[in-house]
Motif scaffolding. Structure first.
Motif, short mmCIF file in Angstrom:
data_model
loop_
_atom_site.label_atom_id
_atom_site.label_comp_id
_atom_site.label_asym_id
_atom_site.label_seq_id
_atom_site.Cartn_x
_atom_site.Cartn_y
_atom_site.Cartn_z
N ASP A 162 0.86 -1.18 0.00
CA ASP A 162 0.00 0.00 0.00
C ASP A 162 0.90 1.23 0.00
N ALA A 163 0.85 2.03 -1.06
CA ALA A 163 1.75 3.18 -1.20
C ALA A 163 1.50 4.25 -0.15
N GLU A 164 0.28 4.34 0.38
CA GLU A 164 -0.03 5.38 1.37
C GLU A 164 0.60 5.10 2.72
N VAL A 165 0.52 3.87 3.19
CA VAL A 165 1.04 3.54 4.52
C VAL A 165 2.37 2.82 4.46
N GLY A 166 2.74 2.30 3.30
CA GLY A 166 4.01 1.62 3.16
C GLY A 166 4.17 0.49 4.17
N PHE A 167 5.25 0.56 4.93
CA PHE A 167 5.52 -0.47 5.94
C PHE A 167 5.33 0.08 7.35
N GLY A 168 4.51 1.14 7.44
CA GLY A 168 4.17 1.70 8.74
C GLY A 168 5.38 2.19 9.50
N ASN A 169 5.44 1.84 10.78
CA ASN A 169 6.57 2.29 11.60
C ASN A 169 7.81 1.41 11.46
#
Length: 333
Positions: A162-169
């Motif tokens: 997901d390009a918006e959240v990527g890999f989060g933290n």
């Protein structure tokens, strides 16, 4: 489960750094367990190419539309491709061929959607599912959500991000959304399908750096029908319900209310009755995703609209080049 908000932040009060710090040791244990399972399991070679569509994080990234595209595209080219799923949320342990009489309670929601495009097998043991698929004529197996599953030898591994959240933290569960160490996940990846919310979305430099030298194929989900007219009450129980709500609004829909449920939520009669009641008070129509629709009690489906989407690849030629050797292998088997 609903993903906690702090998974999406690396700094600031929203990141809940103290909580993340406490949970991080559990993440290390989780990551080591995943790595050990991958290293010690002897994968089965089913004798046909296996295309794996997976992700590195918990929650929805858009895998199902990608698997649908692959299943439909290969079969249009004359390749006997079969889908393979663990049937998350269903009671069937398999191997079981998904048929029109099955419900989401039987086989889960995703297999029901995939079955529209070709044969699909549900199996808790993917190796047994693969054997059964091959015995029933499969020349290519498309494995849904199997990046961390070591039971099969994979010919092509596609990671949907997901390009918006990527890999989060960037932390492993439960400190973050990762299912395993990120570098380990990317090292087993042949290409990343980078799912953008819109065609003109700008990918962050941080995400570009994280992906490094992996082949990246940008994509996005496009609606298959026009936005319904009139006020709408949208609800969804998927990995990121906000993606669905935002897509409706971008398409011009008049979304007056939203309600999100946990991913793969099993709707009860009282849930839908409550939604209908609120929608009636607002003089709005109910609308949801295809994945949610198949989980609704059948008696309530008639009054709910569906917002179907399909994946669009910005560089489809790159994906076709990756698929070409598999197509050729299948034709010679």
């Amino acid at each position: 489960m609903r993903a906690p908000e702090f998974w999406n932040y690396t700094s600031g009060p929203e990141a809940k750094i103290s909580l993340r710090t406490v949970l991080r040791p559990l993440g290390w244990v989780y990551a080591k367990a995943a790595a050990r399972r991958l290293q010690t399991t002897e994968p089965l070679d089913p004798g046909v190419p296996v295309i794996c569509v997976g992700n590195a994080t918990l929650g929805g990234t858009g895998k199902t539309p990608v698997v649908s595209y692959l299943l439909q595209s290969l079969r249009r080219l004359g390749v006997e491709a079969h889908g393979l799923s663990r049937g998350y949320g269903g009671r069937e342990k398999g191997p079981t061929a998904v048929d029109p009489d099955h419900t989401a309670i039987d086989v889960g929601d995703e297999p029901l959607l995939l079955r529209r495009y070709g044969p699909v097998w549900v199996a808790a043991g993917r190796d047994e599912g693969a054997r059964t698929a091959v015995a029933n004529g499969a020349k290519v197996i498309i494995m849904d959500d199997g990046h961390q599953n070591p039971s099969l030898t994979k010919t092509l591994s596609l990671l949907v991000v997901d390009a918006e959240v990527g890999f989060g933290n960037g932390c492993v569960f439960p400190a973050g959304p990762l299912r395993e160490d990120l570098n380990a996940a990317l090292n087993r990846t042949d290409a990343v399908i980078l799912m953008k919310p819109t065609p003109d979305y700008k990918i962050s430099e941080t995400l570009r750096e994280q992906l490094g030298g992996v082949i990246v194929i940008p994509a996005y989900l496009a609606p298959r029908i026009a936005a319904p007219k009139g006020p709408l009450f949208a609800f969804a129980g998927i990995g990121r319900p906000a993606k669905f709500f935002d897509s409706l609004k971008r398409a011009g829909a008049n979304v007056v209310e939203t309600e999100d449920f946990a991913d793969h939520y099993k709707y009860k009669d009282e849930d839908i009755e409550s939604l209908f009641l609120i929608a009636s008070e607002m003089e709005a129509g109910l609308i949801t995703t295809e994945k949610d629709y198949v989980r609704l009690p059948k008696g309530y489906r008639k009054g709910v609209q569906v917002w179907p989407v399909s994946v669009v690849f910005e560089n489809e030629l790159t994906l076709r080049r990756l698929l070409h050797p598999i197509i050729e292998m299948a034709k010679w088997r």
